[in-house]
Design an enzyme around this catalytic site. Structure first.
Site, PDB file in Angstrom:
ATOM      1  N   CYS A   1      15.121   1.662  -1.713  1.00 10.71           N
ATOM      2  CA  CYS A   1      15.434   2.539  -0.573  1.00 10.71           C
ATOM      3  C   CYS A   1      16.925   2.861  -0.472  1.00 10.71           C
ATOM      4  O   CYS A   1      17.311   3.812   0.203  1.00 10.71           O
ATOM      5  CB  CYS A   1      14.935   1.926   0.730  1.00 10.71           C
ATOM      6  SG  CYS A   1      13.143   1.736   0.757  1.00 10.71           S
TER       7      CYS A   1
ATOM      8  N   HIS B   1      18.757   5.388   6.723  1.00  8.67           N
ATOM      9  CA  HIS B   1      17.487   5.288   5.996  1.00  8.67           C
ATOM     10  C   HIS B   1      16.371   5.235   7.038  1.00  8.67           C
ATOM     11  O   HIS B   1      16.482   4.553   8.056  1.00  8.67           O
ATOM     12  CB  HIS B   1      17.482   4.021   5.145  1.00  8.67           C
ATOM     13  CG  HIS B   1      16.151   3.732   4.526  1.00  8.67           C
ATOM     14  ND1 HIS B   1      15.411   4.701   3.897  1.00  8.67           N
ATOM     15  CD2 HIS B   1      15.427   2.588   4.459  1.00  8.67           C
ATOM     16  CE1 HIS B   1      14.281   4.167   3.463  1.00  8.67           C
ATOM     17  NE2 HIS B   1      14.260   2.893   3.798  1.00  8.67           N
TER      18      HIS B   1
ATOM     19  N   ASN C   1       8.556   6.334   5.678  1.00 11.23           N
ATOM     20  CA  ASN C   1       9.619   5.808   4.823  1.00 11.23           C
ATOM     21  C   ASN C   1       9.430   6.375   3.413  1.00 11.23           C
ATOM     22  O   ASN C   1       8.512   5.984   2.700  1.00 11.23           O
ATOM     23  CB  ASN C   1       9.547   4.270   4.814  1.00 11.23           C
ATOM     24  CG  ASN C   1      10.622   3.638   3.941  1.00 11.23           C
ATOM     25  OD1 ASN C   1      11.308   4.330   3.177  1.00 11.23           O
ATOM     26  ND2 ASN C   1      10.762   2.330   4.037  1.00 11.23           N
TER      27      ASN C   1
HETATM   28  N1  COA Z   1      -1.958  -2.048  12.479  1.00  2.75           N
HETATM   29  C1  COA Z   1      -2.237  -2.996  13.361  1.00  2.75           C
HETATM   30  N2  COA Z   1      -1.755  -4.249  13.290  1.00  2.75           N
HETATM   31  C2  COA Z   1      -0.924  -4.525  12.246  1.00  2.75           C
HETATM   32  C3  COA Z   1      -0.586  -3.576  11.281  1.00  2.75           C
HETATM   33  C4  COA Z   1      -1.131  -2.285  11.429  1.00  2.75           C
HETATM   34  N3  COA Z   1      -0.871  -1.289  10.563  1.00  2.75           N
HETATM   35  N4  COA Z   1       0.250  -4.129  10.392  1.00  2.75           N
HETATM   36  C5  COA Z   1       0.432  -5.403  10.780  1.00  2.75           C
HETATM   37  N5  COA Z   1      -0.276  -5.644  11.898  1.00  2.75           N
HETATM   38  C6  COA Z   1      -0.383  -6.885  12.652  1.00  2.75           C
HETATM   39  C7  COA Z   1      -0.036  -8.095  11.836  1.00  2.75           C
HETATM   40  O1  COA Z   1      -1.141  -8.484  11.060  1.00  2.75           O
HETATM   41  C8  COA Z   1       0.317  -9.095  12.908  1.00  2.75           C
HETATM   42  O2  COA Z   1      -0.875  -9.623  13.431  1.00  2.75           O
HETATM   43  P1  COA Z   1      -0.978 -11.174  13.817  1.00  2.75           P
HETATM   44  O3  COA Z   1       0.061 -11.376  14.880  1.00  2.75           O
HETATM   45  O4  COA Z   1      -2.379 -11.279  14.291  1.00  2.75           O
HETATM   46  O5  COA Z   1      -0.688 -11.906  12.559  1.00  2.75           O
HETATM   47  C9  COA Z   1       0.943  -8.225  13.999  1.00  2.75           C
HETATM   48  O6  COA Z   1       0.564  -6.871  13.716  1.00  2.75           O
HETATM   49  C10 COA Z   1       2.461  -8.308  14.058  1.00  2.75           C
HETATM   50  O7  COA Z   1       2.947  -8.293  12.746  1.00  2.75           O
HETATM   51  P2  COA Z   1       4.478  -8.350  12.467  1.00  2.75           P
HETATM   52  O8  COA Z   1       4.693  -8.211  10.990  1.00  2.75           O
HETATM   53  O9  COA Z   1       5.116  -9.491  13.165  1.00  2.75           O
HETATM   54  O10 COA Z   1       4.948  -7.017  13.213  1.00  2.75           O
HETATM   55  P3  COA Z   1       6.361  -6.402  13.336  1.00  2.75           P
HETATM   56  O11 COA Z   1       6.720  -6.169  14.721  1.00  2.75           O
HETATM   57  O12 COA Z   1       7.384  -7.101  12.482  1.00  2.75           O
HETATM   58  O13 COA Z   1       6.137  -4.939  12.684  1.00  2.75           O
HETATM   59  C11 COA Z   1       6.557  -3.862  10.618  1.00  2.75           C
HETATM   60  C12 COA Z   1       5.691  -4.826  11.352  1.00  2.75           C
HETATM   61  C13 COA Z   1       6.124  -3.837   9.155  1.00  2.75           C
HETATM   62  C14 COA Z   1       6.397  -2.489  11.215  1.00  2.75           C
HETATM   63  C15 COA Z   1       8.040  -4.289  10.725  1.00  2.75           C
HETATM   64  O14 COA Z   1       8.151  -5.668  10.435  1.00  2.75           O
HETATM   65  C16 COA Z   1       8.946  -3.548   9.808  1.00  2.75           C
HETATM   66  O15 COA Z   1       9.171  -2.374   9.957  1.00  2.75           O
HETATM   67  N6  COA Z   1       9.551  -4.244   8.832  1.00  2.75           N
HETATM   68  C17 COA Z   1      10.489  -3.659   7.937  1.00  2.75           C
HETATM   69  C18 COA Z   1       9.752  -2.839   6.960  1.00  2.75           C
HETATM   70  C19 COA Z   1      10.679  -2.040   6.133  1.00  2.75           C
HETATM   71  O16 COA Z   1      11.549  -1.414   6.659  1.00  2.75           O
HETATM   72  N7  COA Z   1      10.450  -2.051   4.844  1.00  2.75           N
HETATM   73  C20 COA Z   1      11.160  -1.281   3.930  1.00  2.75           C
HETATM   74  C21 COA Z   1      12.576  -1.669   3.926  1.00  2.75           C
HETATM   75  S1  COA Z   1      13.401  -0.414   3.166  1.00  2.75           S
END
Ligand code: COA
Length: 322
Positions: A113, A249, A279
């Site tokens: 990224c 980004h 993204n």
């Molecule tokens: N729909 C519904 N629930 C979802 C889901 C979806 N698409 N994806 C994950 N969940 C659930 C998880 O399973 C978890 O459930 P649990 O509590 O029962 O285990 C819950 O939502 C929370 O998950 P968590 O990972 O703690 O959520 P979060 O607030 O961190 O949000 C992201 C998840 C991926 C959106 C966030 O962590 C994020 O954006 N991370 C960075 C990703 C990124 O930028 N990547 C590229 C870098 S360049």
């Protein structure tokens, strides 16, 4: 003193759109969850057979048109991508052929990224040193090809697209500085764990998907991007208030808001495209830049802070006067 200046931008998003409602039918998710946790409501996907080079070509044509240059002036092509058309030749070489250019340096950069920020930093060094006068810098991805469409943790986040800029040598800045970093210690948190020399058999069977520990990535991204803002401004003894536009980004609206807060910037000075693009990895910053330029938001002489964070981990920034 020689500088490089952005003289043209272009962006291209494939026609096919995948909405959150579409994803609700594919995995156990909801439009509400995706919007609240990421800010994304749709993303574009490459058509079958449409490649990273195809997307790049469309973005580049628009950037060249805006720059008002002839293709024979281009003496450097850098494509930042994690999803090249082939193992080799590089996507930059394939693009060079499409543009009918012969002989200039052309290569790909892989910094996931952060790829476009790396590519812009490298192209700037080529121009400053006199090795190039007119560079094409592209960020382009067909990430949809490496997404597990049954994994709700990742498939809601990513999209395809391409963004491009034309950089030209000039006596006035231009790009003020670039700041590039990496730390391979975190390779496990965000990865496609196969490639040519590791797990090629799995790759041939199509088991080649993004794996991510989203929550850990999120925390580190927020902290690291806060630090890169400080590093960039300190390098110029510049006050936060002197930055006119943040072009981050586009991974997650909450990460973008955290960086804006660090800069004490209101969101109307932040270019946000994550809602419509998702993204798009290396394509996200140049696509966002192009949208803001074409909307007439960004004016000549304004100070732009572009930043990104991605797999590796890699991270970086480019500070530029538009
Ligand atoms: N729909 C519904 N629930 C979802 C889901 C979806 N698409 N994806 C994950 N969940 C659930 C998880 O399973 C978890 O459930 P649990 O509590 O029962 O285990 C819950 O939502 C929370 O998950 P968590 O990972 O703690 O959520 P979060 O607030 O961190 O949000 C992201 C998840 C991926 C959106 C966030 O962590 C994020 O954006 N991370 C960075 C990703 C990124 O930028 N990547 C590229 C870098 S360049």
């Amino acid at each position: 003193m020689k500088y490089s200046r952005i003289v043209g931008t272009g962006g291209y998003l494939p026609e096919k759109i995948l909405t959150n409602a579409d994803l609700e039918k594919m995995v156990n998710t909801t439009d509400r969850w995706i919007r609240e946790r990421t800010g994304i409501y749709k993303r574009h996907l490459a058509a079958e057979g449409q490649t990273t080079c195809d997307l790049s070509e469309q973005a580049v044509k628009l950037a060249i048109e805006m720059a008002g240059i002839e293709t024979n002036q281009i003496d450097l092509i850098i494509v930042a991508t994690t999803t090249p058309d082939r193992v080799f030749p590089s996507t930059a070489c394939l693009l060079q052929q499409r543009l009918g250019i012969h002989g200039c340096a052309a290569f790909d950069i892989q910094a996931v990224c952060t790829g476009f920020i790396y590519a812009l930093g490298v192209a700037d060094q080529f121009i400053r040193s006199g090795m190039a006068m007119t560079a094409l810098v592209i960020g382009a991805e067909t990430l949809s090809r490496i997404i597990d469409w049954t994994d709700r943790n990742t498939c809601v986040l990513f999209g395809d697209g391409a963004g491009a800029v034309v950089l030209k040598a000039d006596q006035v800045p231009g790009i003020l500085s670039s700041h590039l970093h990496a730390d391979g210690e975190y390779e496990q948190l965000l990865t496609v764990p196969v490639g040519v020399s590791q797990g090629y058999d799995k790759m041939q069977q199509g088991e080649t998907y993004i794996q991510m520990k989203g929550h850990e990535v999120f925390k580190i991204a927020v902290n690291t991007l806060g630090q890169i803002v400080d590093e960039t401004l300190n390098a110029h003894q510049m006050d936060k208030s002197e930055v006119d536009w943040l072009i981050p980004h586009q991974a997650n609206i909450r990460i973008i808001q955290a960086t804006a807060k660090k800069l004490k910037m209101t969101m109307d000075k932040v270019v946000v495209t994550v809602g419509e693009h998702g993204n798009t990895s290396a394509a996200s910053v140049p696509l966002a830049l192009d949208v803001a330029v074409r909307q007439g938001k960004i004016q000549r002489g304004e100070v732009l802070l572009m930043e990104a964070f991605g797999g590796g981990f890699t991270w970086g920034s480019v500070l530029a006067k538009y």
